[in-house]
Design an enzyme around this catalytic site. Structure first.
Site, PDB file in Angstrom:
ATOM      1  N   HIS A   1      17.729 -35.865  -9.449  1.00 29.73           N
ATOM      2  CA  HIS A   1      17.066 -36.319  -8.224  1.00 29.73           C
ATOM      3  C   HIS A   1      15.583 -35.975  -8.231  1.00 29.73           C
ATOM      4  O   HIS A   1      14.965 -35.872  -7.184  1.00 29.73           O
ATOM      5  CB  HIS A   1      17.773 -35.727  -7.006  1.00 29.73           C
ATOM      6  CG  HIS A   1      19.210 -36.136  -6.930  1.00 29.73           C
ATOM      7  ND1 HIS A   1      19.598 -37.393  -6.525  1.00 29.73           N
ATOM      8  CD2 HIS A   1      20.348 -35.487  -7.293  1.00 29.73           C
ATOM      9  CE1 HIS A   1      20.920 -37.487  -6.602  1.00 29.73           C
ATOM     10  NE2 HIS A   1      21.396 -36.337  -7.080  1.00 29.73           N
TER      11      HIS A   1
ATOM     12  N   TRP B   1      -2.923  -2.633  -1.617  1.00 35.80           N
ATOM     13  CA  TRP B   1      -2.508  -3.986  -2.008  1.00 35.80           C
ATOM     14  C   TRP B   1      -3.263  -4.913  -1.062  1.00 35.80           C
ATOM     15  O   TRP B   1      -2.992  -4.953   0.132  1.00 35.80           O
ATOM     16  CB  TRP B   1      -0.998  -4.133  -1.849  1.00 35.80           C
ATOM     17  CG  TRP B   1      -0.449  -5.394  -2.404  1.00 35.80           C
ATOM     18  CD1 TRP B   1      -0.092  -5.652  -3.698  1.00 35.80           C
ATOM     19  CD2 TRP B   1      -0.162  -6.604  -1.677  1.00 35.80           C
ATOM     20  NE1 TRP B   1       0.381  -6.935  -3.816  1.00 35.80           N
ATOM     21  CE2 TRP B   1       0.350  -7.546  -2.595  1.00 35.80           C
ATOM     22  CE3 TRP B   1      -0.295  -6.979  -0.341  1.00 35.80           C
ATOM     23  CZ2 TRP B   1       0.743  -8.826  -2.224  1.00 35.80           C
ATOM     24  CZ3 TRP B   1       0.089  -8.275   0.030  1.00 35.80           C
ATOM     25  CH2 TRP B   1       0.599  -9.175  -0.909  1.00 35.80           C
TER      26      TRP B   1
ATOM     27  N   GLU C   1      17.531 -16.923  -9.211  1.00 40.35           N
ATOM     28  CA  GLU C   1      17.163 -15.537  -9.508  1.00 40.35           C
ATOM     29  C   GLU C   1      16.575 -15.441 -10.932  1.00 40.35           C
ATOM     30  O   GLU C   1      15.595 -14.730 -11.158  1.00 40.35           O
ATOM     31  CB  GLU C   1      18.392 -14.632  -9.339  1.00 40.35           C
ATOM     32  CG  GLU C   1      18.267 -13.213  -9.857  1.00 40.35           C
ATOM     33  CD  GLU C   1      17.128 -12.399  -9.241  1.00 40.35           C
ATOM     34  OE1 GLU C   1      16.496 -12.855  -8.282  1.00 40.35           O
ATOM     35  OE2 GLU C   1      16.859 -11.296  -9.757  1.00 40.35           O
TER      36      GLU C   1
ATOM     37  N   LYS D   1       6.365  -3.751  -4.283  1.00 36.83           N
ATOM     38  CA  LYS D   1       7.795  -3.461  -4.272  1.00 36.83           C
ATOM     39  C   LYS D   1       8.378  -3.583  -2.876  1.00 36.83           C
ATOM     40  O   LYS D   1       9.416  -4.186  -2.675  1.00 36.83           O
ATOM     41  CB  LYS D   1       8.004  -2.039  -4.822  1.00 36.83           C
ATOM     42  CG  LYS D   1       9.451  -1.604  -4.898  1.00 36.83           C
ATOM     43  CD  LYS D   1      10.185  -2.328  -5.999  1.00 36.83           C
ATOM     44  CE  LYS D   1      11.651  -1.969  -6.073  1.00 36.83           C
ATOM     45  NZ  LYS D   1      12.396  -2.985  -6.845  1.00 36.83           N
TER      46      LYS D   1
ATOM     47  N   ARG E   1       4.950   0.513  -6.206  1.00 32.34           N
ATOM     48  CA  ARG E   1       4.962  -0.371  -5.045  1.00 32.34           C
ATOM     49  C   ARG E   1       4.026  -1.563  -5.221  1.00 32.34           C
ATOM     50  O   ARG E   1       4.118  -2.539  -4.471  1.00 32.34           O
ATOM     51  CB  ARG E   1       4.535   0.410  -3.797  1.00 32.34           C
ATOM     52  CG  ARG E   1       5.521   1.477  -3.390  1.00 32.34           C
ATOM     53  CD  ARG E   1       4.897   2.444  -2.421  1.00 32.34           C
ATOM     54  NE  ARG E   1       4.578   1.834  -1.159  1.00 32.34           N
ATOM     55  CZ  ARG E   1       5.336   1.913  -0.060  1.00 32.34           C
ATOM     56  NH1 ARG E   1       6.462   2.569  -0.097  1.00 32.34           N
ATOM     57  NH2 ARG E   1       4.971   1.345   1.061  1.00 32.34           N
TER      58      ARG E   1
ATOM     59  N   CYS F   1       0.816  -1.204   0.000  1.00 29.65           N
ATOM     60  CA  CYS F   1       0.000   0.000   0.000  1.00 29.65           C
ATOM     61  C   CYS F   1       0.849   1.252   0.000  1.00 29.65           C
ATOM     62  O   CYS F   1       1.921   1.299   0.603  1.00 29.65           O
ATOM     63  CB  CYS F   1      -0.875   0.029   1.250  1.00 29.65           C
ATOM     64  SG  CYS F   1      -1.876  -1.423   1.467  1.00 29.65           S
TER      65      CYS F   1
ATOM     66  N   ASN G   1      -1.529   1.413   6.015  1.00 28.16           N
ATOM     67  CA  ASN G   1      -0.619   0.435   5.417  1.00 28.16           C
ATOM     68  C   ASN G   1      -0.194  -0.490   6.542  1.00 28.16           C
ATOM     69  O   ASN G   1       0.180  -0.020   7.606  1.00 28.16           O
ATOM     70  CB  ASN G   1       0.588   1.181   4.825  1.00 28.16           C
ATOM     71  CG  ASN G   1       1.581   0.248   4.170  1.00 28.16           C
ATOM     72  OD1 ASN G   1       1.295  -0.925   3.975  1.00 28.16           O
ATOM     73  ND2 ASN G   1       2.745   0.767   3.835  1.00 28.16           N
ATOM     74  N   GLY G   2      -0.265  -1.803   6.316  1.00 22.58           N
ATOM     75  CA  GLY G   2       0.124  -2.755   7.366  1.00 22.58           C
ATOM     76  C   GLY G   2      -1.008  -3.724   7.630  1.00 22.58           C
ATOM     77  O   GLY G   2      -1.937  -3.841   6.821  1.00 22.58           O
TER      78      GLY G   2
ATOM     79  N   LYS H   1      12.864 -14.067 -11.742  1.00 22.85           N
ATOM     80  CA  LYS H   1      12.612 -12.947 -12.675  1.00 22.85           C
ATOM     81  C   LYS H   1      11.620 -13.388 -13.746  1.00 22.85           C
ATOM     82  O   LYS H   1      10.696 -12.656 -14.085  1.00 22.85           O
ATOM     83  CB  LYS H   1      13.893 -12.551 -13.373  1.00 22.85           C
ATOM     84  CG  LYS H   1      14.815 -11.453 -13.039  1.00 22.85           C
ATOM     85  CD  LYS H   1      14.509 -10.191 -12.417  1.00 22.85           C
ATOM     86  CE  LYS H   1      13.778 -10.194 -11.127  1.00 22.85           C
ATOM     87  NZ  LYS H   1      14.540  -9.881  -9.943  1.00 22.85           N
TER      88      LYS H   1
ATOM     89  N   GLU I   1       7.996 -13.854 -12.227  1.00 17.03           N
ATOM     90  CA  GLU I   1       7.297 -12.641 -11.783  1.00 17.03           C
ATOM     91  C   GLU I   1       6.956 -11.717 -12.950  1.00 17.03           C
ATOM     92  O   GLU I   1       5.943 -11.025 -12.929  1.00 17.03           O
ATOM     93  CB  GLU I   1       8.043 -11.908 -10.666  1.00 17.03           C
ATOM     94  CG  GLU I   1       9.367 -11.321 -11.040  1.00 17.03           C
ATOM     95  CD  GLU I   1      10.089 -10.680  -9.845  1.00 17.03           C
ATOM     96  OE1 GLU I   1       9.434 -10.236  -8.904  1.00 17.03           O
ATOM     97  OE2 GLU I   1      11.331 -10.627  -9.883  1.00 17.03           O
TER      98      GLU I   1
HETATM   99  C1  F6R Z   1      12.065  -9.748  -6.988  1.00 17.32           C
HETATM  100  C2  F6R Z   1      12.033  -8.811  -5.891  1.00 17.32           C
HETATM  101  C3  F6R Z   1      11.721  -9.324  -4.544  1.00 17.32           C
HETATM  102  C4  F6R Z   1      12.534  -8.596  -3.463  1.00 17.32           C
HETATM  103  C5  F6R Z   1      12.084  -9.047  -2.072  1.00 17.32           C
HETATM  104  C6  F6R Z   1      12.926  -8.420  -0.977  1.00 17.32           C
HETATM  105  O1  F6R Z   1      12.395  -9.125  -8.192  1.00 17.32           O
HETATM  106  O2  F6R Z   1      12.229  -7.629  -6.066  1.00 17.32           O
HETATM  107  O3  F6R Z   1      11.908 -10.707  -4.456  1.00 17.32           O
HETATM  108  O4  F6R Z   1      13.884  -8.874  -3.655  1.00 17.32           O
HETATM  109  O5  F6R Z   1      10.744  -8.680  -1.885  1.00 17.32           O
HETATM  110  O6  F6R Z   1      12.835  -7.036  -0.988  1.00 17.32           O
HETATM  111  P1  F6R Z   1      13.926  -6.146  -0.288  1.00 17.32           P
HETATM  112  O7  F6R Z   1      15.204  -6.357  -0.988  1.00 17.32           O
HETATM  113  O8  F6R Z   1      13.426  -4.738  -0.419  1.00 17.32           O
HETATM  114  O9  F6R Z   1      14.000  -6.599   1.143  1.00 17.32           O
END
Ligand code: F6R
Length: 608
Positions: free
Chosen positions: A503, A74, A480, A603, A27, A2, A98-99, A484, A487
């Site tokens: 395995h 959100w 990773e 975000k 976000r 949010c 927010n929260g 990527k 998502e």
């Molecule tokens: C993926 C991504 C998330 C963040 C995760 C941690 O592209 O951005 O997996 O890496 O939410 O966020 P931070 O680094 O802000 O703690």
């Protein structure tokens, strides 16, 4: 997560609040709303979907006022529908949050017993109802607001308005971040993120946990959790509004991918002195020779940076390293070894689980180090030592340049520890630093050839599943790459250690499943090549990512190959991150996905 914006001043708040919400779109959210106050009362508009839908609604039914609150939601409690969007109004009160209020069910029951009828499924509405109920009993709004805060369990950043006070914002924070800003025009601003205030507020203050504030254009009053008035020191806010500009790129993600050579250069020139050939970390108050182990904790992409770093630290500094996902670490009562350092990696510095894990480690005696991209974040404020990553603001929800900045900073940190613990000679440090410095240019070369990834994406975009495999530091990179891909493109993708394939996961292999093999030119190349052949023998659709030389000389069964400039194995995870980013970017682009704001994602994950 949010986003919150609040404003009180002399101008019409509505367009300012909408601009603030647009800046917070990155976000991640699913509905939006705004409430404004004027002398003639309160007006509210809320819509499901994007801020542009709210903007369109306001164009048809304009509302005006000189104070207001706005929110991008959100969804946590209740579906993303208009009635669940914030602000939540009850009588003369409106509130954004927010929260998560963890004891909302008990509070809701209490309010229902007292005759309240709820209009939404949210946890937030219990606060508006509670405040309304207390005010109906003759308690002043200011008093009711202060009385409510200790009753709330969980995390919150709240801004509230009362119709009888058209020039006042009530703000509180516990767990979720909130910044208060002001300027020479006697305007007060609040935001869940300083980007909402950029270019408007010249001075700002991040509320500490438990603090609350009552803001009017002429006076800003701050209080500790026990209601004692406190003096706060405003800091100058020098973030310009220009960071919201895509600078000609189609997406923030593409812009941020292209910023990576500069991010690498900036990081190294910050932490490495070329003249004295020494690495230095001013923010680190820990003597690397005094620790017997390191624990690294993070979430998502930041966790994969920790995973890469765990290989580096053990190999180069000979310090035992344990890594953990923050949401697991915080609840499994881990033993915090004596004389240990605990490193928390986070772009935002606000991720709820990582923050809680950091607090746990601190309470149990570890020296906590926050490696964060946002220097004003809660983690940066609470850690014993702070190491900054210098990626600059990252707007794309999917992390790219922050990951590369984390890896580059961690690589420099490893060299610093290696030097301090004498596991690296100064010649070895200079040698590895030389290769690290070369990655900026090699990254640029990958970017110059981005059309290859664009073409390859056309061949991969129809896949339903993908596997990413690698060995050594390419294993976290495989994780990773898969993250990527899923998502951004919503293709199901999994990362595996290449040696694990037999395995179980090899059962998935058929000609419809692309297998991305990350195999830099290192000691493990031949092992990865064998795993590649095993999947090729089962009709796997293989994409090999390796050095130009390896690709040119590889005669195995690959469907596609991607050639990356030759690099030292130590720096390969940084360089090889870029092809994976480009691949997922172009697959998502061809699929028409929402690249900068993938569905369901946020975000800054400020709830657990
Ligand atoms: C993926 C991504 C998330 C963040 C995760 C941690 O592209 O951005 O997996 O890496 O939410 O966020 P931070 O680094 O802000 O703690």
């Amino acid at each position: 997560m949010c986003g919150i914006v609040g404003f009180v001043g002399k101008r019409n708040a509505t367009p300012l609040l909408i601009e603030g919400l647009k800046r917070l779109e990155y976000r991640g959210y699913d509905s939006a709303g705004v409430a404004v106050l004027s002398v003639s009362g309160m007006a509210i508009a809320k819509t499901k979907g994007k801020v542009s839908a709210l903007d369109a609604e306001l164009a048809n039914h304009p509302i005006e006022g000189t104070a207001g609150i706005a929110h991008t939601r959100w969804a946590t409690h209740g579906a993303p529908e208009q009635r669940n969007a914030h602000p939540h109004r009850v009588g003369q009160i409106a509130l954004v949050h927010n929260g998560i209020i963890e004891n909302y069910a008990a509070l809701k029951m209490e309010m229902i017993e007292r005759g309240a009828s709820f209009l939404s499924d949210t946890d937030t509405e219990v606060m508006s109802q509670w405040l309304h109920d207390r005010c109906a009993q003759g308690v002043s709004f200011a008093e009711a607001f202060g009385m409510m805060l200790p009753l709330l369990h969980g995390a919150y950043a709240i801004v509230a308005l009362h119709e009888d006070e058209p020039d006042t914002l009530y703000v509180a924070r516990k767990g979720s971040p909130m910044v208060v800003g002001t300027n020479d025009a006697q305007e007060c601003w609040v935001g869940s993120d300083m980007l909402a205030l950029a270019g408007y507020a010249t001075q700002g203050y991040y509320l500490a946990d438990g603090e609350y504030a009552i803001l009017q254009p002429s006076t800003m009053r701050f209080f500790a959790a026990d209601h004692t008035p406190i003096q706060v020191t405003m800091q100058s806010m020098n973030v310009g509004a220009e960071i919201h500009d895509k600078q000609g790129f189609a997406h923030f993600m593409l812009k941020e991918i292209h910023e990576q050579p500069d991010v690498i250069r900036k990081t190294l020139s910050h932490y490495y002195d070329h003249e004295t050939q020494s690495v230095h970390f001013e923010g680190l108050t820990l003597d690397p020779t005094t620790i017997s182990s390191i624990t690294m904790v993070a979430c998502g992409t930041s966790f994969y940076a920790a995973q890469v770093a765990s290989y580096w630290f053990e190999q180069i500094t000979h310090i035992p390293v344990r890594i953990d996902i923050a949401s697991e670490y915080r609840y499994r009562h881990p033993i915090v070894p004596k004389d240990s350092a605990a490193l928390f990696i986070s772009q935002s510095g606000e991720t709820a689980d990582t923050l809680a894990a950091m607090r746990y480690a601190k309470e149990h005696g570890a020296h906590t180090i926050a490696l964060v991209n946002v220097p004003t974040s809660t983690m940066a404020r609470e850690a014993d030592s702070v190491i900054r990553t210098l990626a600059g603001a990252e707007i794309g929800v999917a992390s790219t340049k922050a990951f590369v900045a984390q890896l580059t900073t961690l690589a420099a940190l490893v060299l610093y520890f290696g030097g301090a613990r004498s596991t690296l000679s100064s010649e070895e440090t200079a040698h590895l630093m030389h290769h690290l410095s070369g990655v900026a240019e090699q990254t640029q070369q990958v970017l110059d050839e981005k059309m290859h990834y664009d073409r390859l994406a056309l061949a991969l975009m129809y896949a339903r599943d993908m596997l990413f495999i690698g060995r050594g530091t390419s294993y976290p990179l495989a994780n990773e790459g898969a993250l990527k891909m899923k998502e951004l493109s919503y293709i199901h993708a999994e990362g595996y250690a290449a040696g694990e394939l037999k395995h179980g996961p090899i059962a998935l292999v058929d000609d419809g499943v692309p297998i991305i093999v990350i195999a830099p030119d290192d000691a493990l190349f031949d092992k990865s090549a064998s795993n590649l052949e095993e999947t090729a023998a089962r009709k796997g659709n293989i994409v090999l990512i390796s050095s130009k030389e390896r690709v040119a000389n590889f005669h195995g069964n690959v469907t596609h190959s991607v050639a990356v400039p030759a690099c030292h194995p130590f720096v390969a995870p940084i360089l090889y991150a870029v092809p994976l980013q480009l691949l997922s970017y172009y697959v998502a682009l061809h699929k028409g996905a929402d690249i900068d704001q993938p569905r369901n994602l946020a975000k800054s994950v400020t709830v657990e």
